[in-house]
Design a protein around this motif. Structure first.
Motif, mmCIF file in Angstrom:
data_model
loop_
_atom_site.group_PDB
_atom_site.id
_atom_site.type_symbol
_atom_site.label_atom_id
_atom_site.label_comp_id
_atom_site.label_asym_id
_atom_site.label_seq_id
_atom_site.Cartn_x
_atom_site.Cartn_y
_atom_site.Cartn_z
ATOM 1 N N SER A 78 96.937 80.580 149.893
ATOM 2 C CA SER A 78 96.794 79.150 149.623
ATOM 3 C C SER A 78 96.729 78.402 150.949
ATOM 4 C CB SER A 78 97.976 78.647 148.795
ATOM 5 O OG SER A 78 99.176 78.733 149.550
ATOM 6 N N THR A 79 96.323 77.149 150.876
ATOM 7 C CA THR A 79 96.182 76.367 152.102
ATOM 8 C C THR A 79 97.523 75.841 152.612
ATOM 9 O OG1 THR A 79 95.839 74.309 150.865
ATOM 10 C CG2 THR A 79 93.886 75.663 151.351
ATOM 11 N N ARG A 159 88.350 77.740 152.289
ATOM 12 C CA ARG A 159 88.301 76.920 151.085
ATOM 13 C C ARG A 159 87.970 75.499 151.500
ATOM 14 N NH1 ARG A 159 90.948 79.666 146.764
ATOM 15 N NH2 ARG A 159 92.475 81.226 147.459
ATOM 16 N N ASN A 161 87.855 71.184 150.101
ATOM 17 C CA ASN A 161 88.400 70.210 149.157
ATOM 18 C C ASN A 161 87.760 68.866 149.453
ATOM 19 O OD1 ASN A 161 90.020 68.576 147.478
ATOM 20 N ND2 ASN A 161 91.858 69.773 147.916
ATOM 21 N N TRP A 177 91.237 72.819 145.569
ATOM 22 C CA TRP A 177 90.600 73.612 146.613
ATOM 23 C C TRP A 177 89.610 74.574 145.973
ATOM 24 C CZ3 TRP A 177 90.993 72.638 151.709
ATOM 25 C CH2 TRP A 177 92.042 71.825 152.123
ATOM 26 N N SER A 178 88.493 74.761 146.605
ATOM 27 C CA SER A 178 87.448 75.625 146.072
ATOM 28 C C SER A 178 87.894 77.083 146.075
ATOM 29 C CB SER A 178 86.185 75.505 146.930
ATOM 30 O OG SER A 178 86.386 76.142 148.196
ATOM 31 N N PRO A 179 87.207 77.935 145.337
ATOM 32 C CA PRO A 179 87.466 79.371 145.472
ATOM 33 C C PRO A 179 87.232 79.800 146.923
ATOM 34 C CG PRO A 179 86.087 78.918 143.560
ATOM 35 C CD PRO A 179 86.179 77.635 144.320
ATOM 36 N N ALA A 180 87.927 80.812 147.352
ATOM 37 C CA ALA A 180 87.764 81.298 148.729
ATOM 38 C C ALA A 180 86.374 81.897 148.908
ATOM 39 C CB ALA A 180 88.828 82.339 149.043
#
Length: 231
Positions: A78-79, A159, A161, A177-180
């Motif tokens: 995660s970010t 990712r 956002n 957040w977008s998919p990686a």
């Protein structure tokens, strides 16, 4: 003293830089529509994401979209971003792994349905279509402005956002957040990533030059569709 601290807190919230993400309105965006290989094209130092066609909110008037980029150690990480101040500016923190890469105007849903842009000149016209936002389009030392959309690292996960700003340039909403997505690994940097070269600012567009005959054909097609809808 307490009043001074409280005043500073209110000021930071008003500036849009220290707002908890949970306090922002949530928007839904398809970053890679229909798994398009074109919009999700992954190169070694950049990739494309879709941009919102329109944004609508009952709480405020969306004015701008600011894109955040997060570098990850792997696809499952995660970010770690919980508030907007966790997102850095590369101009001030060149080594930041979570940063704002750029900003562009948003289009309201009503305007998105009605807006048609054509530039007719010398018996020709340009049909310009926004294809997506190119994450990793710049070298910071060669550009100016408040943000830098720096070239990405090969074989690295990212990712993105979208943060939504109102007409006072305050952050009021954001997406998930977008998919990686992983950039490609390359060995020859001189021949890599030539596909979207020269597109400064991040926005990728398709420009189609058509003769007068093509223009008449497009007009006829629009008229035919309009007539069929009336029936």
């Amino acid at each position: 003293m307490k009043w001074i601290v409280l005043l500073c807190l209110v000021e930071s919230l008003g500036s849009g830089w220290a707002v908890p993400l949970e306090g922002l309105e949530k928007f839904t965006v398809d970053f890679f529509p229909n798994n398009s290989m074109l919009l999700a094209a992954t190169l070694s130092t950049n990739f494309l994401v879709n941009v919102p066609k329109c944004l609508s909110s009952s709480k405020f008037s969306p004015s701008k979209v600011r894109i955040a980029v997060a570098q990850l150690p792997d696809a499952t990480a995660s970010t770690g971003v919980t508030k907007t101040e966790d997102i850095q500016n590369l101009r001030k923190t060149p080594q930041a792994t979570v940063y704002f890469a750029g900003e562009f105007k948003s289009v309201s849903c009503r305007a998105g349905r009605e807006l048609v842009v054509m530039d007719i000149d010398n018996s020709q016209y340009e049909l310009i279509t926004v294809l997506g936002f190119q994450v990793g389009a710049e070298f910071c030392r060669e550009t100016k402005g408040p943000f830098c959309n720096q070239a990405l690292k090969p074989a690295t996960f990212y990712r993105v956002n979208f943060f939504i700003l109102d007409d006072k340039s305050e952050i009021r909403g954001h997406t998930d957040w977008s998919p990686a997505i992983q950039t490609r690994s390359v060995k020859n940097y001189d021949s890599a990533d030539e596909m979207y070269g020269g597109r400064a600012g991040g926005m990728i567009v398709i420009t189609i030059l058509v003769s007068v005959g093509g223009f008449v054909l497009v007009i006829a097609l629009i008229a035919a569709v309009a007539l069929s809808n009336k029936k």
